[in-house]
Design a protein around this motif. Sequence first.
Motif, short mmCIF file in Angstrom:
data_model
loop_
_atom_site.label_atom_id
_atom_site.label_comp_id
_atom_site.label_asym_id
_atom_site.label_seq_id
_atom_site.Cartn_x
_atom_site.Cartn_y
_atom_site.Cartn_z
N TRP A 183 45.26 40.37 50.15
CA TRP A 183 46.01 40.18 48.95
C TRP A 183 47.72 39.96 49.70
O TRP A 183 48.16 38.89 48.53
CB TRP A 183 46.07 41.24 48.14
CG TRP A 183 45.64 42.64 48.86
CD1 TRP A 183 46.70 43.56 49.05
CD2 TRP A 183 44.54 43.38 49.08
NE1 TRP A 183 46.14 44.57 49.82
CE2 TRP A 183 44.70 44.54 49.65
CE3 TRP A 183 43.26 43.07 48.85
CZ2 TRP A 183 43.83 45.34 50.35
CZ3 TRP A 183 42.39 43.71 49.50
CH2 TRP A 183 42.60 44.91 49.93
N ALA A 184 47.99 40.27 50.60
CA ALA A 184 49.34 39.82 51.02
C ALA A 184 49.60 38.71 51.49
O ALA A 184 50.50 37.89 51.15
CB ALA A 184 49.84 40.94 52.14
N LEU A 185 48.40 38.22 51.98
CA LEU A 185 48.42 36.72 52.48
C LEU A 185 48.37 35.80 51.26
O LEU A 185 48.85 34.69 51.45
CB LEU A 185 46.95 36.34 53.30
CG LEU A 185 47.09 36.80 54.91
CD1 LEU A 185 45.71 36.89 55.37
CD2 LEU A 185 48.16 36.09 55.59
N ALA A 186 47.54 36.22 50.35
CA ALA A 186 47.51 35.32 49.04
C ALA A 186 48.75 35.23 48.34
O ALA A 186 49.17 34.47 47.89
CB ALA A 186 46.37 35.75 48.03
N ALA A 187 49.43 36.25 48.21
CA ALA A 187 50.75 36.28 47.52
C ALA A 187 51.95 35.64 48.32
O ALA A 187 52.56 34.86 47.63
CB ALA A 187 51.25 37.94 47.41
N ARG A 188 51.89 35.75 49.66
CA ARG A 188 52.64 34.94 50.36
C ARG A 188 52.32 33.57 50.43
O ARG A 188 53.40 32.52 50.56
CB ARG A 188 52.49 35.43 51.72
CG ARG A 188 53.62 34.92 52.89
CD ARG A 188 53.95 35.65 54.03
NE ARG A 188 52.54 35.59 55.11
CZ ARG A 188 52.13 36.64 55.24
NH1 ARG A 188 52.44 37.91 54.96
NH2 ARG A 188 50.77 36.51 56.16
N GLU A 189 50.98 33.23 50.59
CA GLU A 189 50.79 31.63 50.76
C GLU A 189 50.60 30.86 49.22
O GLU A 189 50.88 29.79 49.15
CB GLU A 189 49.36 31.44 51.40
CG GLU A 189 49.43 32.05 52.87
CD GLU A 189 50.62 31.33 53.88
OE1 GLU A 189 50.95 30.20 53.34
OE2 GLU A 189 50.88 32.00 55.01
#
Length: 242
Positions: A202-208
């Motif tokens: 979810w952190a990757l999704a938010a960042r990307e």
Amino acid sequence: MFTGATNPNDLVPLEKLKITNLENKETFYVLYNPQSYVQQRSVNYSQINMLGTDAPVVQFQNGNGETLSLELFFDSLSSSTEVGGPPDRQKAFESNSRRQITENMIDVRDYTQEVYKLMTTQSDVHRPPRLLVEWASLQFTGFLVSCEQTFTKFDDMGYPVRAILKCEFLEHRDADKLSACNPLESPDTTKFRTVRQGDSLWALAAREYGESGQWREIAAANGIVNPRRLRAGERLILPALD
């Protein structure tokens, strides 16, 4: 007495290549136009090896700045009709061309240094100056990044009278003219990321992607069943989103 045909350059002077320092607006005209010039551009791709595939995945990384390469010829014994620049320069070269080499009065380095010094850091901008290279349809803005001087002829006192300068310029673009969004960071571009310690889907999704709820797209693309079990060093595909 037959003196030959009139030099057309006396009637219609040749347009000379000029280099303008965009910081102080000083302009330098070359003595002789280059016989040719080369413009070159390249881009970088990375090859990503994926387990079980016959060939790596090729992903565009970035483009490199365009380069302009040319050779400039200098001869302090040349005639005024071939010399570019202001009238006083033409007059000086015309006078010098009537002398024997033993009577040479012009050190060609006085002119080659005008180009060579364009790599010197300027105190007001803390870098070498931005330059504009112009010759007819050629309009190139950038920096002089390489200049090799070769002196090939000397007078009897050892002062150089002829030189060749190999110059390379690197393109410069204003930041506000570049795309505000890096295409590699756009959500409609497939990317690859290596998991770091502490990362989560979810952190990757938010960042990307700008939205944490897109973590399911990452999980599906990588066959991840348990999104809480990511291993540091694992390489993930981040699929393009429409």
